[in-house]
Write a protein that holds these residues in place. Structure first.
Motif, PDB file in Angstrom:
ATOM      1  N   VAL A 157       3.938   0.147   9.105  1.00 17.35           N
ATOM      2  CA  VAL A 157       3.159   1.388   9.033  1.00 17.35           C
ATOM      3  C   VAL A 157       1.781   0.992   8.500  1.00 17.35           C
ATOM      4  CG1 VAL A 157       2.951   3.645   7.953  1.00 17.35           C
ATOM      5  CG2 VAL A 157       5.200   2.808   8.662  1.00 17.35           C
ATOM      6  N   PHE A 158       0.767   1.215   9.309  1.00 15.08           N
ATOM      7  CA  PHE A 158      -0.593   0.781   8.971  1.00 15.08           C
ATOM      8  C   PHE A 158      -1.288   1.885   8.172  1.00 15.08           C
ATOM      9  CE2 PHE A 158      -0.914  -3.159  11.351  1.00 15.08           C
ATOM     10  CZ  PHE A 158       0.243  -3.074  12.123  1.00 15.08           C
ATOM     11  N   VAL A 159      -1.630   1.578   6.926  1.00 19.92           N
ATOM     12  CA  VAL A 159      -2.178   2.581   6.009  1.00 19.92           C
ATOM     13  C   VAL A 159      -3.646   2.278   5.741  1.00 19.92           C
ATOM     14  CG1 VAL A 159      -2.023   3.509   3.657  1.00 19.92           C
ATOM     15  CG2 VAL A 159       0.070   2.947   4.914  1.00 19.92           C
ATOM     16  N   LEU A 160      -4.474   3.291   5.932  1.00 18.39           N
ATOM     17  CA  LEU A 160      -5.901   3.157   5.610  1.00 18.39           C
ATOM     18  C   LEU A 160      -6.239   4.143   4.508  1.00 18.39           C
ATOM     19  CD1 LEU A 160      -8.734   2.008   6.240  1.00 18.39           C
ATOM     20  CD2 LEU A 160      -8.935   3.740   8.053  1.00 18.39           C
ATOM     21  N   GLN A 161      -6.778   3.602   3.382  1.00 22.63           N
ATOM     22  CA  GLN A 161      -7.122   4.441   2.230  1.00 22.63           C
ATOM     23  C   GLN A 161      -8.634   4.697   2.182  1.00 22.63           C
ATOM     24  OE1 GLN A 161      -5.683   1.515  -0.542  1.00 22.63           O
ATOM     25  NE2 GLN A 161      -3.757   2.612  -0.923  1.00 22.63           N
ATOM     26  N   SER A 164      -3.520  14.640   2.443  1.00 19.13           N
ATOM     27  CA  SER A 164      -4.167  15.343   1.321  1.00 19.13           C
ATOM     28  C   SER A 164      -3.222  15.437   0.130  1.00 19.13           C
ATOM     29  CB  SER A 164      -4.560  16.755   1.746  1.00 19.13           C
ATOM     30  OG  SER A 164      -5.489  16.704   2.785  1.00 19.13           O
ATOM     31  N   PRO A 165      -3.782  15.317  -1.100  1.00 14.39           N
ATOM     32  CA  PRO A 165      -5.156  14.983  -1.403  1.00 14.39           C
ATOM     33  C   PRO A 165      -5.481  13.559  -0.942  1.00 14.39           C
ATOM     34  CG  PRO A 165      -3.955  15.711  -3.387  1.00 14.39           C
ATOM     35  CD  PRO A 165      -2.957  15.509  -2.305  1.00 14.39           C
ATOM     36  N   GLU A 166      -6.746  13.331  -0.629  1.00 13.67           N
ATOM     37  CA  GLU A 166      -7.165  12.022  -0.152  1.00 13.67           C
ATOM     38  C   GLU A 166      -7.120  10.975  -1.279  1.00 13.67           C
ATOM     39  OE1 GLU A 166     -11.409  11.343   0.472  1.00 13.67           O
ATOM     40  OE2 GLU A 166     -11.764  13.406  -0.143  1.00 13.67           O
ATOM     41  N   ALA A 167      -7.165   9.706  -0.874  1.00 13.26           N
ATOM     42  CA  ALA A 167      -7.049   8.616  -1.852  1.00 13.26           C
ATOM     43  C   ALA A 167      -8.195   8.639  -2.873  1.00 13.26           C
ATOM     44  CB  ALA A 167      -7.032   7.273  -1.117  1.00 13.26           C
ATOM     45  N   ALA A 168      -9.403   8.945  -2.431  1.00 11.42           N
ATOM     46  CA  ALA A 168     -10.561   8.844  -3.325  1.00 11.42           C
ATOM     47  C   ALA A 168     -10.550   9.863  -4.455  1.00 11.42           C
ATOM     48  CB  ALA A 168     -11.854   8.994  -2.522  1.00 11.42           C
ATOM     49  N   ALA A 179      -3.562   6.744  -2.461  1.00 10.69           N
ATOM     50  CA  ALA A 179      -4.288   5.693  -3.190  1.00 10.69           C
ATOM     51  C   ALA A 179      -3.339   4.694  -3.834  1.00 10.69           C
ATOM     52  CB  ALA A 179      -5.175   6.327  -4.266  1.00 10.69           C
ATOM     53  N   LEU A 180      -2.077   5.106  -4.004  1.00  7.84           N
ATOM     54  CA  LEU A 180      -1.138   4.281  -4.783  1.00  7.84           C
ATOM     55  C   LEU A 180      -0.205   3.449  -3.899  1.00  7.84           C
ATOM     56  CD1 LEU A 180      -0.203   7.010  -7.441  1.00  7.84           C
ATOM     57  CD2 LEU A 180      -2.138   5.422  -7.449  1.00  7.84           C
TER      58      LEU A 180
END
Ligand code: FES
Length: 569
Positions: free
Chosen positions: A431-435, A486-490, A496-497
């Motif tokens: 699973v390709f994750v982009l933060q 949501s909520p987004e990583a930033a 983010a984790l």
């Protein structure tokens, strides 16, 4: 007060202000007779940096003819334009700026009504947001979709084929010379992208909302019917002024529900799930993600249009009867009493529309749909407590229930640097994750969610992977792509984790997206997490980062939503 005496410039003497405004109007060559007419602004987004709007000057002339015919005074004025491909870092960063420009130029100038000329992805939602806040009668006329390109005996659809063929090239299945030939055929005419991408989706939904004359959305940019309907729109906006038919009277909760139904029925862009709540928010109408999912479950996918369907483009939809034919097919599910720009309700407009006989390949009967449910599904779970979306109609069916180990990219830059690294620990099951690519982290919520397939997997024949990010995706793209987490990583969302090797479970039938990491470990990671430094502090970009709302609220600015801050008189 109507016409040029409306909203006088403040010089401390209203009579003098009216006198001097009349003098300047005469300086423009206008006569007293002209100035007695209601003034119809034409909000023009033509720009040489926006090829999708190449024909809008001609469209404006047609609108003006109609306004004159109906007794109005048409006055064209410029606003900023948002050409999707030319704006950096992303046009979405500037959608709210165009909405503010549109709102303030409508309400700050002496306009009784306005025709909004747009087309490319962000322009229509921005203009509707601005017109909704400004509150004067408004009608949209779009540039219209391009006609399809042709290559090697096949019809090309921009930009679904841009991506597909780029993948073929990256995977070694297409040589550079062929790629160059394709590049010359992808955009054969004026107009916006001609698959059911974001521009076509937003045009279709503007029509479904009632803010555009029925039938206009699908007519190709180069078809003269578009100019004739632009002229008719010019006549109609003058009547709308007489009827005080404002956006608030048209864009009701019922109208938004109709638009969401059409979004699902045409397999439209996930970007609409961001734009519709933003437009609705300007009118105090709440459109929670749950409403999109509820309506998706009960709306069949009936339009066989790319990228969700097999082969057809907007020009085919126009031949099949356009959005009125789609609405006719769905009529039992629509709120027929919703008012539209014609001055009639949805049901009244549809009374003379036949069901799309003879074109059942493009618009399928509701009893035999392409899929029994809508094209977009809302997910929730430990990885997306406030929601995420996936376009199931453009996903690989065998990946809709999938558990895999995460391959994590901390940013777009990180992804670009490592995606083709032969040592990247990725398989077709990953699973390709982009933060950090959401509204704040992007910054500006870029269309970066459609992660490229690593070269080594492409060469091995892999043509789809599971992607998860807080970014958006172009409406013209396909693939199993979870977006808008949501909520987004930033801002500290669970995305983010995520760390390399974590297990992620995607369960579309159950509407779930979960990170399979225990709470103790998550608490440890949360304690270590620090927000990324904001890339902008000054000017509009600084304002954007400070005030942008999250994806489920439409990424509008907090101070522009009606319920937060109503407009001052
Ligand atoms: Fe303008 Fe696709 S780039 S609509």
């Amino acid at each position: 007060m109507q016409g040029y005496r409306k909203g006088l410039t403040n010089y401390g003497d209203p009579d003098f202000s009216a006198f001097i405004r009349g003098a300047y109007a005469r300086g423009f060559g206008l006569t007293e007779e002209d100035l007695e007419r209601p003034i119809i602004g034409i909000a023009q987004t033509w720009s040489e940096l926006n090829p999708c709007h190449r024909n809008l000057r001609e469209v404006a002339e047609a609108v003006k003819r109609g306004v004159w015919q109906a007794g109005g005074l048409p006055l064209e004025f410029p606003t900023i334009s948002l050409g999707e491909i030319y704006l950096s870092p992303t046009a979405m960063l500037f959608r709210n700026l165009l909405s503010m420009d549109t709102e303030e130029m409508i309400s700050g100038q002496p306009l009784d009504g306005v025709v909004l000329l747009g087309g490319c992805d962000k322009t229509l939602p921005a203009q509707l947001m601005g017109a909704a806040s400004a509150g004067v009668p408004a009608l949209t006329v779009t540039a219209g979709p391009m006609i399809g390109g042709r290559f090697d005996g096949k019809k090309l659809g921009a930009c679904s084929d841009c991506r597909g063929m780029w993948n073929e090239f990256r995977g070694g299945a297409m040589d550079e010379e062929t790629l160059e030939q394709v590049q010359g055929e992808l955009f054969p005419s004026a107009g916006h992208c001609m698959v059911m991408g974001t521009a076509s989706t937003m045009a279709s939904l503007t029509e479904a909302l009632g803010m555009m004359l029925p039938g206009l959305a699908a007519i190709p940019a180069v078809n003269s019917r578009r100019l004739r309907m632009a002229e008719e729109s010019g006549r109609r906006i003058v009547a709308m002024v007489t009827e005080s038919l404002t956006p608030e009277r048209i864009m009701t909760r019922e109208a938004f529900e109709n638009a969401i139904r059409i979004l699902m029925a045409v397999g439209g862009s996930t970007n609409a799930v961001v734009h519709l709540p933003a437009i609705a928010g300007r009118l105090g109408v709440d459109l929670p993600l749950s409403l999109f999912d509820d309506l998706s479950r009960t709306t069949p996918l009936i339009a066989n249009l790319r990228p969700s369907g097999a082969e057809y483009l907007m020009e085919d939809l126009a031949e099949a009867g356009g959005i009125p034919a789609v609405m006719k097919e769905l009529e039992p599910l629509l709120n027929g009493g919703a008012m539209t720009a014609t001055g009639k309700t949805v049901s009244e407009n549809l009374a003379s529309v036949p069901r799309a006989k003879g074109w059942q390949d493009v618009i399928l009967p509701r009893e035999k749909p392409l899929a029994p449910e809508g094209g977009i599904v809302v997910l929730q779970g430990s990885l997306a407590p406030e929601g995420a979306v996936i376009k199931v109609s453009a996903s690989s069916p065998d990946k809709l229930t999938h558990t895999g180990k995460a391959v994590v990219f901390a940013s777009q830059e990180d992804m670009i640097n490592r995606i083709d690294d032969p040592d990247l620990g990725a398989t077709a099951e990953s699973v390709f994750v982009l933060q950090n690519t959401g509204p704040v982290g992007g910054p500006g919520f870029p269309e970066a969610g459609f992660l490229p397939i690593p070269k080594k997997l492409l060469e091995a024949g892999v043509r789809d992977i599971v992607r998860v990010s807080d970014a958006r995706m172009s409406g013209t793209a396909g693939g199993t792509t979870v977006l808008h987490v949501s909520p987004e990583a930033a801002v500290g969302g669970p995305l983010a984790l995520v760390r390399d090797g974590d297990e992620i479970r995607l369960d579309v039938p159950d509407r779930k997206l979960d990170l399979l990491v225990d709470e103790k470990e998550m608490a440890r990671r949360r304690a270590e997490w620090r927000p990324p430094a904001p890339p902008y502090r000054r000017g509009y970009r600084g304002l954007f980062l400070e005030h942008v709302l999250q994806a489920p609220e439409g990424c509008d600015f907090d101070f522009l939503q009606k319920t937060t801050v109503p407009r001052e008189k």
